[in-house]
Design a protein around this motif. Structure first.
Motif, PDB file in Angstrom:
ATOM      1  N   GLY A 245       0.306  27.231   8.933  1.00 36.99           N
ATOM      2  CA  GLY A 245       0.205  26.000   9.696  1.00 36.99           C
ATOM      3  C   GLY A 245       0.754  26.135  11.101  1.00 36.99           C
ATOM      4  N   CYS A 246       1.445  27.210  11.409  1.00 39.15           N
ATOM      5  CA  CYS A 246       2.043  27.407  12.725  1.00 39.15           C
ATOM      6  C   CYS A 246       1.158  28.273  13.606  1.00 39.15           C
ATOM      7  N   GLY A 247      -0.117  28.379  13.291  1.00 37.74           N
ATOM      8  CA  GLY A 247      -1.031  29.212  14.052  1.00 37.74           C
ATOM      9  C   GLY A 247      -1.413  28.573  15.369  1.00 37.74           C
ATOM     10  N   TRP A 248      -2.515  29.033  15.909  1.00 40.18           N
ATOM     11  CA  TRP A 248      -3.009  28.584  17.196  1.00 40.18           C
ATOM     12  C   TRP A 248      -3.401  27.108  17.171  1.00 40.18           C
ATOM     13  N   GLU A 249      -3.080  26.413  18.233  1.00 41.68           N
ATOM     14  CA  GLU A 249      -3.523  25.039  18.427  1.00 41.68           C
ATOM     15  C   GLU A 249      -4.136  24.921  19.809  1.00 41.68           C
ATOM     16  N   PRO A 250      -5.153  24.055  19.967  1.00 40.76           N
ATOM     17  CA  PRO A 250      -5.786  23.905  21.282  1.00 40.76           C
ATOM     18  C   PRO A 250      -4.791  23.413  22.323  1.00 40.76           C
ATOM     19  N   PRO A 251      -5.057  23.734  23.583  1.00 40.27           N
ATOM     20  CA  PRO A 251      -4.151  23.283  24.651  1.00 40.27           C
ATOM     21  C   PRO A 251      -4.070  21.756  24.705  1.00 40.27           C
ATOM     22  N   GLU A 252      -2.949  21.272  25.148  1.00 35.59           N
ATOM     23  CA  GLU A 252      -2.760  19.840  25.318  1.00 35.59           C
ATOM     24  C   GLU A 252      -3.800  19.313  26.307  1.00 35.59           C
ATOM     25  N   GLY A 253      -4.372  18.168  26.020  1.00 32.77           N
ATOM     26  CA  GLY A 253      -5.381  17.579  26.899  1.00 32.77           C
ATOM     27  C   GLY A 253      -6.795  18.024  26.581  1.00 32.77           C
ATOM     28  N   SER A 254      -6.943  18.965  25.647  1.00 31.49           N
ATOM     29  CA  SER A 254      -8.277  19.420  25.258  1.00 31.49           C
ATOM     30  C   SER A 254      -8.682  18.718  23.963  1.00 31.49           C
ATOM     31  N   SER A 255      -9.942  18.870  23.606  1.00 30.72           N
ATOM     32  CA  SER A 255     -10.426  18.321  22.331  1.00 30.72           C
ATOM     33  C   SER A 255     -11.278  19.377  21.649  1.00 30.72           C
ATOM     34  N   THR A 256     -11.434  19.245  20.352  1.00 28.03           N
ATOM     35  CA  THR A 256     -12.234  20.211  19.602  1.00 28.03           C
ATOM     36  C   THR A 256     -13.509  19.546  19.110  1.00 28.03           C
ATOM     37  N   PHE A 257     -14.504  20.383  18.815  1.00 26.24           N
ATOM     38  CA  PHE A 257     -15.750  19.899  18.233  1.00 26.24           C
ATOM     39  C   PHE A 257     -16.288  20.966  17.290  1.00 26.24           C
ATOM     40  N   ALA A 258     -17.047  20.520  16.306  1.00 27.61           N
ATOM     41  CA  ALA A 258     -17.616  21.434  15.313  1.00 27.61           C
ATOM     42  C   ALA A 258     -18.764  22.218  15.936  1.00 27.61           C
ATOM     43  N   VAL A 259     -18.833  23.493  15.598  1.00 24.78           N
ATOM     44  CA  VAL A 259     -19.950  24.359  15.981  1.00 24.78           C
ATOM     45  C   VAL A 259     -20.469  25.009  14.701  1.00 24.78           C
ATOM     46  N   PRO A 260     -21.727  25.460  14.695  1.00 24.96           N
ATOM     47  CA  PRO A 260     -22.194  26.197  13.521  1.00 24.96           C
ATOM     48  C   PRO A 260     -21.339  27.451  13.364  1.00 24.96           C
ATOM     49  N   THR A 261     -20.856  27.694  12.168  1.00 31.13           N
ATOM     50  CA  THR A 261     -19.952  28.821  11.954  1.00 31.13           C
ATOM     51  C   THR A 261     -20.209  29.460  10.595  1.00 31.13           C
ATOM     52  N   SER A 262     -19.749  30.684  10.453  1.00 39.73           N
ATOM     53  CA  SER A 262     -19.855  31.390   9.178  1.00 39.73           C
ATOM     54  C   SER A 262     -18.459  31.806   8.741  1.00 39.73           C
ATOM     55  N   SER A 263     -18.374  32.286   7.514  1.00 37.97           N
ATOM     56  CA  SER A 263     -17.081  32.727   6.983  1.00 37.97           C
ATOM     57  C   SER A 263     -16.902  34.239   7.122  1.00 37.97           C
ATOM     58  N   TRP A 264     -17.769  34.908   7.888  1.00 38.41           N
ATOM     59  CA  TRP A 264     -17.677  36.350   8.054  1.00 38.41           C
ATOM     60  C   TRP A 264     -16.314  36.715   8.639  1.00 38.41           C
ATOM     61  N   GLU A 265     -15.725  37.786   8.109  1.00 45.32           N
ATOM     62  CA  GLU A 265     -14.442  38.302   8.602  1.00 45.32           C
ATOM     63  C   GLU A 265     -14.585  39.794   8.861  1.00 45.32           C
ATOM     64  N   GLU A 266     -13.761  40.333   9.747  1.00 42.05           N
ATOM     65  CA  GLU A 266     -13.770  41.774   9.990  1.00 42.05           C
ATOM     66  C   GLU A 266     -13.577  42.497   8.665  1.00 42.05           C
ATOM     67  N   GLY A 267     -14.366  43.540   8.446  1.00 43.27           N
ATOM     68  CA  GLY A 267     -14.317  44.282   7.199  1.00 43.27           C
ATOM     69  C   GLY A 267     -15.424  43.879   6.231  1.00 43.27           C
ATOM     70  N   ASP A 268     -16.024  42.692   6.432  1.00 37.44           N
ATOM     71  CA  ASP A 268     -17.159  42.277   5.608  1.00 37.44           C
ATOM     72  C   ASP A 268     -18.387  43.082   6.004  1.00 37.44           C
ATOM     73  N   ASN A 269     -19.401  43.109   5.137  1.00 38.53           N
ATOM     74  CA  ASN A 269     -20.670  43.738   5.494  1.00 38.53           C
ATOM     75  C   ASN A 269     -21.221  43.076   6.755  1.00 38.53           C
ATOM     76  N   SER A 270     -21.864  43.869   7.610  1.00 40.02           N
ATOM     77  CA  SER A 270     -22.333  43.370   8.899  1.00 40.02           C
ATOM     78  C   SER A 270     -23.770  43.765   9.155  1.00 40.02           C
ATOM     79  N   PHE A 271     -24.444  42.945   9.975  1.00 39.45           N
ATOM     80  CA  PHE A 271     -25.740  43.342  10.506  1.00 39.45           C
ATOM     81  C   PHE A 271     -25.485  44.425  11.543  1.00 39.45           C
ATOM     82  N   ASP A 272     -26.443  45.338  11.716  1.00 38.15           N
ATOM     83  CA  ASP A 272     -26.251  46.474  12.616  1.00 38.15           C
ATOM     84  C   ASP A 272     -26.866  46.283  13.998  1.00 38.15           C
ATOM     85  N   ALA A 273     -27.378  45.119  14.306  1.00 40.79           N
ATOM     86  CA  ALA A 273     -28.022  44.883  15.605  1.00 40.79           C
ATOM     87  C   ALA A 273     -27.006  44.316  16.597  1.00 40.79           C
ATOM     88  N   MET A 274     -27.459  44.057  17.790  1.00 45.42           N
ATOM     89  CA  MET A 274     -26.662  43.375  18.811  1.00 45.42           C
ATOM     90  C   MET A 274     -27.345  42.054  19.114  1.00 45.42           C
TER      91      MET A 274
END
Length: 151
Positions: A27-56
Motif C-alpha cells: 500500500g506504500c507504493g507509487w501514488e500520482p502527483p498531487e493535483g493530478s487525476s487518474t483514468f482507466a486505460v485498456p490494460t493487461s495483466s502481463w508481467e516481465e517473465g511471462d510469455n511474450s509476442f516477438d514483434a515490435m
C-alpha cells in the motif's frame, strides 16, 4: 501435545503478521502527483517473465476522451499496456504509467516503440473502450520512462 498446539498457533500468528506487513508495504507504493487525476486505460495483466509476442509495436500515442489508447491520430490502431493506468497531470498532460511503480510508458503525442504484437480486439479493450479499432497492439514490455515524481 500442548507444546505442539502452542507452537502451531504461534507459527500461524507469525504468518498472519508477515502477510499484514507485506500488505502494508504494498500500500506504500507509487501514488500520482498531487493535483493530478487518474483514468482507466485498456490494460493487461502481463508481467516481465511471462510469455511474450516477438514483434515490435510502434506509433504515436493518442488518447481519446474515454481514456482509450491508440498508436495513431486516426484512432484506428488501439494499444494495450500491461498493468497500466492513465494520469492527467496538473498541467493537462496525459500519460500512461505502470500502476504500481509510476514508470512512464508514454505521454500523449510521444513515439511508442515496445515489444509486443498485433491482433484482433481482446476483451481487455472492450472493458474500458466503446470504440472499435481496426486492430489492437498489445505491449509485452516494461515501461522505459522514469516514474512521475510527486511534487
Amino acid at each position: 501435545m500442548r507444546y505442539v498446539l502452542e507452537r502451531t498457533r504461534r507459527c500461524a500468528l507469525a504468518g498472519l503478521a508477515g502477510l499484514a506487513i507485506a500488505a502494508a508495504a504494498a500500500g506504500c507504493g507509487w501514488e500520482p502527483p498531487e493535483g493530478s487525476s487518474t483514468f482507466a486505460v485498456p490494460t493487461s495483466s502481463w508481467e516481465e517473465g511471462d510469455n511474450s509476442f516477438d514483434a515490435m509495436v510502434g506509433g504515436d500515442l493518442a488518447i481519446d476522451g474515454e481514456g482509450c489508447t491508440f498508436l495513431d491520430e486516426t484512432l484506428t490502431v488501439g494499444v494495450i499496456f500491461p498493468t497500466a493506468i492513465g494520469v492527467t497531470q496538473e498541467d493537462g498532460t496525459r500519460v500512461v504509467v505502470h500502476e504500481r511503480t509510476g514508470d512512464v510508458f508514454a505521454a500523449e503525442g510521444d513515439a511508442v516503440i515496445y515489444g509486443g504484437g498485433y491482433g484482433p480486439r481482446p476483451d481487455a479493450w472492450s472493458e474500458v473502450c466503446s470504440s472499435t479499432p481496426t486492430e489492437v497492439a498489445v505491449v509485452h514490455d516494461a515501461p522505459k520512462g522514469d516514474p512521475i515524481a510527486r511534487a
